[in-house]
Scaffold this motif. Structure first.
Motif, PDB file in Angstrom:
ATOM      1  N   MET A   7      55.406  34.282  26.644  1.00  0.00           N
ATOM      2  CA  MET A   7      54.318  36.074  26.344  1.00  0.00           C
ATOM      3  C   MET A   7      52.917  35.622  26.783  1.00  0.00           C
ATOM      4  N   ALA A   8      51.983  35.749  27.208  1.00  0.00           N
ATOM      5  CA  ALA A   8      51.195  35.490  27.516  1.00  0.00           C
ATOM      6  C   ALA A   8      49.905  36.556  29.016  1.00  0.00           C
ATOM      7  N   LEU A   9      48.488  36.131  28.671  1.00  0.00           N
ATOM      8  CA  LEU A   9      47.508  36.679  29.450  1.00  0.00           C
ATOM      9  C   LEU A   9      48.131  35.097  30.853  1.00  0.00           C
ATOM     10  N   LYS A  10      47.412  35.852  32.327  1.00  0.00           N
ATOM     11  CA  LYS A  10      48.155  34.562  33.207  1.00  0.00           C
ATOM     12  C   LYS A  10      46.942  35.330  34.168  1.00  0.00           C
ATOM     13  N   ILE A  11      46.597  34.702  34.249  1.00  0.00           N
ATOM     14  CA  ILE A  11      44.961  34.275  35.199  1.00  0.00           C
ATOM     15  C   ILE A  11      45.710  33.634  36.204  1.00  0.00           C
ATOM     16  N   GLU A  12      45.875  34.032  37.646  1.00  0.00           N
ATOM     17  CA  GLU A  12      46.140  33.074  38.945  1.00  0.00           C
ATOM     18  C   GLU A  12      45.259  33.084  39.497  1.00  0.00           C
ATOM     19  N   ASN A  13      44.196  32.461  39.935  1.00  0.00           N
ATOM     20  CA  ASN A  13      43.622  31.713  41.662  1.00  0.00           C
ATOM     21  C   ASN A  13      42.766  33.062  41.847  1.00  0.00           C
ATOM     22  N   LEU A  14      42.087  33.154  40.502  1.00  0.00           N
ATOM     23  CA  LEU A  14      41.389  34.734  40.574  1.00  0.00           C
ATOM     24  C   LEU A  14      40.096  34.872  41.611  1.00  0.00           C
ATOM     25  N   HIS A  15      39.316  35.428  42.335  1.00  0.00           N
ATOM     26  CA  HIS A  15      38.828  35.683  43.132  1.00  0.00           C
ATOM     27  C   HIS A  15      38.291  36.941  42.965  1.00  0.00           C
ATOM     28  N   VAL A  16      37.210  36.966  42.713  1.00  0.00           N
ATOM     29  CA  VAL A  16      36.058  38.496  42.014  1.00  0.00           C
ATOM     30  C   VAL A  16      35.101  38.689  42.720  1.00  0.00           C
ATOM     31  N   THR A  17      34.219  39.110  43.197  1.00  0.00           N
ATOM     32  CA  THR A  17      33.261  40.023  43.626  1.00  0.00           C
ATOM     33  C   THR A  17      32.320  40.488  43.186  1.00  0.00           C
ATOM     34  N   ARG A  18      30.594  41.089  43.090  1.00  0.00           N
ATOM     35  CA  ARG A  18      29.960  41.945  42.424  1.00  0.00           C
ATOM     36  C   ARG A  18      28.754  41.853  43.144  1.00  0.00           C
TER      37      ARG A  18
ATOM     38  N   ILE B 224      35.240  43.909  41.116  1.00  0.00           N
ATOM     39  CA  ILE B 224      36.548  43.596  42.621  1.00  0.00           C
ATOM     40  C   ILE B 224      36.974  42.157  42.678  1.00  0.00           C
ATOM     41  N   VAL B 225      38.661  42.494  42.525  1.00  0.00           N
ATOM     42  CA  VAL B 225      39.777  41.084  42.483  1.00  0.00           C
ATOM     43  C   VAL B 225      39.703  41.111  44.253  1.00  0.00           C
ATOM     44  N   THR B 226      39.250  40.359  44.952  1.00  0.00           N
ATOM     45  CA  THR B 226      39.792  39.683  46.427  1.00  0.00           C
ATOM     46  C   THR B 226      40.895  39.498  46.452  1.00  0.00           C
ATOM     47  N   SER B 227      41.469  38.274  45.458  1.00  0.00           N
ATOM     48  CA  SER B 227      42.584  37.942  45.540  1.00  0.00           C
ATOM     49  C   SER B 227      43.295  37.392  44.565  1.00  0.00           C
ATOM     50  N   GLY B 228      44.537  36.467  43.935  1.00  0.00           N
ATOM     51  CA  GLY B 228      44.291  36.227  42.819  1.00  0.00           C
ATOM     52  C   GLY B 228      45.371  37.142  42.273  1.00  0.00           C
ATOM     53  N   ALA B 229      45.494  37.426  40.881  1.00  0.00           N
ATOM     54  CA  ALA B 229      46.337  38.164  39.966  1.00  0.00           C
ATOM     55  C   ALA B 229      45.841  38.161  38.516  1.00  0.00           C
ATOM     56  N   ILE B 230      46.417  39.229  37.813  1.00  0.00           N
ATOM     57  CA  ILE B 230      46.191  39.508  36.532  1.00  0.00           C
ATOM     58  C   ILE B 230      47.629  39.357  36.019  1.00  0.00           C
ATOM     59  N   ALA B 231      47.732  39.250  34.505  1.00  0.00           N
ATOM     60  CA  ALA B 231      49.488  39.831  34.127  1.00  0.00           C
ATOM     61  C   ALA B 231      49.227  39.685  33.000  1.00  0.00           C
ATOM     62  N   LEU B 232      50.000  40.430  32.593  1.00  0.00           N
ATOM     63  CA  LEU B 232      50.475  40.547  31.002  1.00  0.00           C
ATOM     64  C   LEU B 232      51.376  41.196  30.216  1.00  0.00           C
ATOM     65  N   ASP B 233      51.737  39.371  29.738  1.00  0.00           N
ATOM     66  CA  ASP B 233      52.761  39.300  28.782  1.00  0.00           C
ATOM     67  C   ASP B 233      54.514  39.753  30.088  1.00  0.00           C
ATOM     68  N   GLY B 234      54.059  39.705  31.799  1.00  0.00           N
ATOM     69  CA  GLY B 234      54.978  39.389  32.919  1.00  0.00           C
ATOM     70  C   GLY B 234      54.542  41.099  33.788  1.00  0.00           C
ATOM     71  N   ALA B 235      53.991  41.419  33.616  1.00  0.00           N
ATOM     72  CA  ALA B 235      53.175  43.092  33.904  1.00  0.00           C
ATOM     73  C   ALA B 235      52.063  42.463  34.722  1.00  0.00           C
ATOM     74  N   ASP B 236      51.937  42.892  36.148  1.00  0.00           N
ATOM     75  CA  ASP B 236      50.901  42.629  36.999  1.00  0.00           C
ATOM     76  C   ASP B 236      49.550  43.730  36.555  1.00  0.00           C
ATOM     77  N   LEU B 237      48.420  43.774  36.336  1.00  0.00           N
ATOM     78  CA  LEU B 237      47.484  44.677  36.181  1.00  0.00           C
ATOM     79  C   LEU B 237      46.373  43.915  36.887  1.00  0.00           C
ATOM     80  N   THR B 238      46.419  43.401  37.941  1.00  0.00           N
ATOM     81  CA  THR B 238      44.944  43.142  38.736  1.00  0.00           C
ATOM     82  C   THR B 238      44.970  44.332  39.212  1.00  0.00           C
ATOM     83  N   ALA B 239      45.758  45.473  39.763  1.00  0.00           N
ATOM     84  CA  ALA B 239      45.139  46.785  40.464  1.00  0.00           C
ATOM     85  C   ALA B 239      45.412  47.723  39.339  1.00  0.00           C
ATOM     86  N   ALA B 240      45.269  47.638  38.049  1.00  0.00           N
ATOM     87  CA  ALA B 240      45.293  48.553  36.717  1.00  0.00           C
ATOM     88  C   ALA B 240      44.268  49.454  35.977  1.00  0.00           C
ATOM     89  N   ALA B 241      43.996  50.857  35.899  1.00  0.00           N
ATOM     90  CA  ALA B 241      42.497  50.915  35.277  1.00  0.00           C
ATOM     91  C   ALA B 241      42.750  50.810  33.953  1.00  0.00           C
TER      92      ALA B 241
END
Length: 243
Positions: free
Chosen positions: A1-12, A55-72
């Protein structure tokens, strides 16, 4: 059970700010993220919360195994992610208690009625040693820096998220206000919540005693360690930390 940030690339604003950040925060852990101004800390926090300008251009954000990368943003909040921003809005005509009830009922599976919520709010304010009259003030209007942060800690205690990202909650606070914040976080800290604290303040981190300290420079994590890393930065500054 964790908040995981994996190889995240973000533009602004069309420019890449975050360059491949990976980080994992388990429930029950407190992590600190430090770094000089402009290093990308707030951009990372906003990207985690789903800010449309980050804007996340690559990588992933997951919360307790659920992918939230594109979630509102509201989906992330309902999943259990909380962001405390550097500056809070002022909304005349909306009391803090009304705001908290709306936020609570928006993220909880079963909303509470007025009386039930009022009882819960009183209990949380008593736990945090906050005057009950504070809840009747209009949101953010005329709040001192310490009062704004106290309201954020109260919101965190009421919503009971699975993971909390606190973006410079200590910013601009005097010694007394800082103690209010750190005492409040100490009461909230526990096995059911993972916390990422973004801070420049070694004194706050000393009081919180984070499990891990991470240092960001130019959008990359360049160092990781225990509380001794924060202590070193307090003595020597960020120039002493090299990639």
């Amino acid at each position: 059970m964790a908040l995981k940030i994996e190889n995240l690339h973000v533009t602004r604003g069309g420019k890449e700010i975050i360059h491949g950040v990976s980080l994992e925060i388990a429930k029950g852990e407190v992590h600190a993220l430090m770094g000089p101004n402009g290093s990308g800390k707030s951009t990372l926090a906003n990207a985690l919360a789903g800010h449309p300008g980050c804007i996340v251009t690559s990588g992933a954000i997951a919360l307790d195994g659920a992918d939230l990368t594109a979630a509102a943003p509201d989906a992330r909040a309902k999943a259990g992610l909380f962001l405390s921003m550097q500056s809070t809005p002022e909304i005349a005509g909306v009391t803090l208690s009304h705001f908290l009830r709306a936020a609570f009922n928006a993220v909880k599976p079963e909303p509470l009625g007025v009386m039930e919520f009022a009882a819960l709010l009183r209990a949380r304010m008593e736990d945090l040693k906050i005057d009950p009259a504070f809840s009747r003030r209009h949101l953010g209007v005329g709040f001192s820096g310490g009062e704004k942060k106290r309201a954020e800690v109260l919101q965190l205690a009421m919503l009971e998220p699975a993971y909390a990202v606190l973006d410079e909650t200590d910013s601009g606070l005097d010694v007394d206000a800082l103690k209010v914040v750190t005492d409040g976080l100490a009461r909230i800290r526990g096995a059911n919540v993972g916390i990422l604290v973004i801070s420049h303040n070694p004194k706050m981190l000393e009081a919180l005693a984070p499990d891990r300290v991470h240092v960001m420079k130019a959008g990359r994590l360049v160092a990781e360690g225990g509380k001794e890393l924060a202590e070193r930065i307090g003595r020597e500054g960020y120039d002493a930390i090299t990639a």
